[in-house]
Design an enzyme around this catalytic site. Sequence first.
Site, PDB file in Angstrom:
ATOM      1  N   ARG A  73     -45.229   6.569 104.606  1.00 37.35           N
ATOM      2  CA  ARG A  73     -46.180   6.090 103.591  1.00 37.35           C
ATOM      3  C   ARG A  73     -45.837   4.670 103.154  1.00 37.35           C
ATOM      4  O   ARG A  73     -46.736   3.846 102.927  1.00 37.35           O
ATOM      5  CB  ARG A  73     -46.203   7.040 102.390  1.00 37.35           C
ATOM      6  CG  ARG A  73     -47.308   6.717 101.392  1.00 37.35           C
ATOM      7  CD  ARG A  73     -47.446   7.770 100.316  1.00 37.35           C
ATOM      8  NE  ARG A  73     -46.280   7.829  99.449  1.00 37.35           N
ATOM      9  CZ  ARG A  73     -46.136   8.711  98.455  1.00 37.35           C
ATOM     10  NH1 ARG A  73     -47.073   9.602  98.212  1.00 37.35           N
ATOM     11  NH2 ARG A  73     -45.048   8.698  97.708  1.00 37.35           N
ATOM     12  N   LYS A  78     -49.135   2.381  97.558  1.00 34.57           N
ATOM     13  CA  LYS A  78     -48.122   2.551  96.503  1.00 34.57           C
ATOM     14  C   LYS A  78     -47.509   1.166  96.265  1.00 34.57           C
ATOM     15  O   LYS A  78     -46.431   0.846  96.761  1.00 34.57           O
ATOM     16  CB  LYS A  78     -47.086   3.598  96.923  1.00 34.57           C
ATOM     17  CG  LYS A  78     -46.447   4.271  95.721  1.00 34.57           C
ATOM     18  CD  LYS A  78     -45.756   5.548  96.086  1.00 34.57           C
ATOM     19  CE  LYS A  78     -44.764   5.979  95.053  1.00 34.57           C
ATOM     20  NZ  LYS A  78     -45.296   6.258  93.727  1.00 34.57           N
ATOM     21  N   GLU A  90     -56.675  11.303  89.543  1.00 30.56           N
ATOM     22  CA  GLU A  90     -55.303  11.815  89.426  1.00 30.56           C
ATOM     23  C   GLU A  90     -54.778  11.425  88.054  1.00 30.56           C
ATOM     24  O   GLU A  90     -55.521  10.895  87.233  1.00 30.56           O
ATOM     25  CB  GLU A  90     -54.414  11.250  90.547  1.00 30.56           C
ATOM     26  CG  GLU A  90     -54.349   9.734  90.560  1.00 30.56           C
ATOM     27  CD  GLU A  90     -53.428   9.147  91.625  1.00 30.56           C
ATOM     28  OE1 GLU A  90     -52.538   9.856  92.134  1.00 30.56           O
ATOM     29  OE2 GLU A  90     -53.590   7.947  91.926  1.00 30.56           O
TER      30      GLU A  90
HETATM   31  N1  PXG Z   1     -50.016   9.498  92.058  1.00 29.82           N
HETATM   32  C1  PXG Z   1     -49.390   8.360  91.724  1.00 29.82           C
HETATM   33  C2  PXG Z   1     -50.172   7.246  91.169  1.00 29.82           C
HETATM   34  C3  PXG Z   1     -48.010   8.248  91.917  1.00 29.82           C
HETATM   35  O1  PXG Z   1     -47.388   7.114  91.609  1.00 29.82           O
HETATM   36  C4  PXG Z   1     -47.989  10.526  92.750  1.00 29.82           C
HETATM   37  C5  PXG Z   1     -49.353  10.558  92.561  1.00 29.82           C
HETATM   38  C6  PXG Z   1     -47.307  11.713  93.348  1.00 29.82           C
HETATM   39  O2  PXG Z   1     -46.913  11.444  94.681  1.00 29.82           O
HETATM   40  P1  PXG Z   1     -45.617  12.092  95.325  1.00 29.82           P
HETATM   41  O3  PXG Z   1     -45.603  11.529  96.709  1.00 29.82           O
HETATM   42  O4  PXG Z   1     -44.462  11.666  94.481  1.00 29.82           O
HETATM   43  O5  PXG Z   1     -45.832  13.539  95.304  1.00 29.82           O
HETATM   44  C7  PXG Z   1     -47.286   9.355  92.428  1.00 29.82           C
HETATM   45  C8  PXG Z   1     -45.810   9.296  92.633  1.00 29.82           C
HETATM   46  C9  PXG Z   1     -41.481   6.550  89.352  1.00 29.82           C
HETATM   47  C10 PXG Z   1     -41.997   7.494  90.351  1.00 29.82           C
HETATM   48  O6  PXG Z   1     -40.286   6.292  89.348  1.00 29.82           O
HETATM   49  C11 PXG Z   1     -43.347   7.542  90.616  1.00 29.82           C
HETATM   50  C12 PXG Z   1     -43.811   8.423  91.552  1.00 29.82           C
HETATM   51  C13 PXG Z   1     -42.968   9.267  92.205  1.00 29.82           C
HETATM   52  C14 PXG Z   1     -41.626   9.219  91.937  1.00 29.82           C
HETATM   53  C15 PXG Z   1     -41.134   8.327  91.001  1.00 29.82           C
HETATM   54  O7  PXG Z   1     -42.255   6.009  88.567  1.00 29.82           O
HETATM   55  N2  PXG Z   1     -45.153   8.414  91.769  1.00 29.82           N
END
Ligand code: PXG
Length: 273
Positions: free
Chosen positions: A35, A134, A167
């Site tokens: 990703r 991301k 989301e």
């Molecule tokens: N939507 C958004 C906008 C995110 O930033 C998710 C969904 C969930 O995705 P995953 O792949 O984690 O299941 C995210 C994930 C942080 C941090 O430190 C942010 C995320 C994940 C881990 C840490 O801010 N965002």
Amino acid sequence: MVSVFDHGLLYGDGVFEGIRAYNGLVFKLKEHVDRLWESAHTLMLTIPLTKAEMQSAIVATLKKNKLRDAYIRVVVTRGVGDLGLDPRKCPRATVFIITDKIKLYPESLYQKGLEIISVATLRSHPESVNPQIKSLNYLNNILAKIEAINSGYEEALMLNTHGHVSECTGENVFILKDGRLATPPTHVGALRGITRQAVMELGAKMGLEVKEEIMTRHDIYNAEEVFLTGTAAEIVPIVKVDNRVIGSGKPGTTTGKLLKAFRELTRRDGLRF
Ligand code: PXG
């Protein structure tokens, strides 16, 4: 050291991943690295490592910091350049990896569930900054988070320009109704969450029908169960949205089963280091 001329800092020009290690296993490392590369590809940002080198660097960072359970943050920025947003000013991307102790959410969150609120800040249009990237520009999410906090809530439900649910600020959203597990498709403005994918697979294994579905707030309010998924939070039960009680008003039983199955998965599945 990170330069004050780094375009990641100056312009939010860069990409990142948030990954977790559970008891000496990195969860879904390949998926996170893939990703990261996809986000960088859309930004025409060349990562100066191979995917295999990136995986090795992540594992080496964990070992050096003697961490078995960790939060891993991988950041790739456009790099150092002159002032001015032209990415050609930056000859080489900056890469850094942070590994830190994981700050777990309180267990009461999973026992009691969370109340959330939808906010006026809309998810960025996919042809603006696509939420599937991301990227280091999280202002859209941060503005939504501020709105939620101003209203006395910890998390915001975000809609897109059509009023479809996309989301939350750092988690994907799921609903359960009539034995069907549904989550918005990514083109409505949601990240292709790695926890989201794992939960869809676990749900299917449990015999649930699993679908990506366009949904409005009405569908959320009238779901039997609602929960959020993300690397940091894992699976969080939602018990109220915009003051509408969800289902029984208590964390759902299927949500609980999915959380248990997810935690078991994180204990056995991953790259051992
Ligand atoms: N939507 C958004 C906008 C995110 O930033 C998710 C969904 C969930 O995705 P995953 O792949 O984690 O299941 C995210 C994930 C942080 C941090 O430190 C942010 C995320 C994940 C881990 C840490 O801010 N965002």
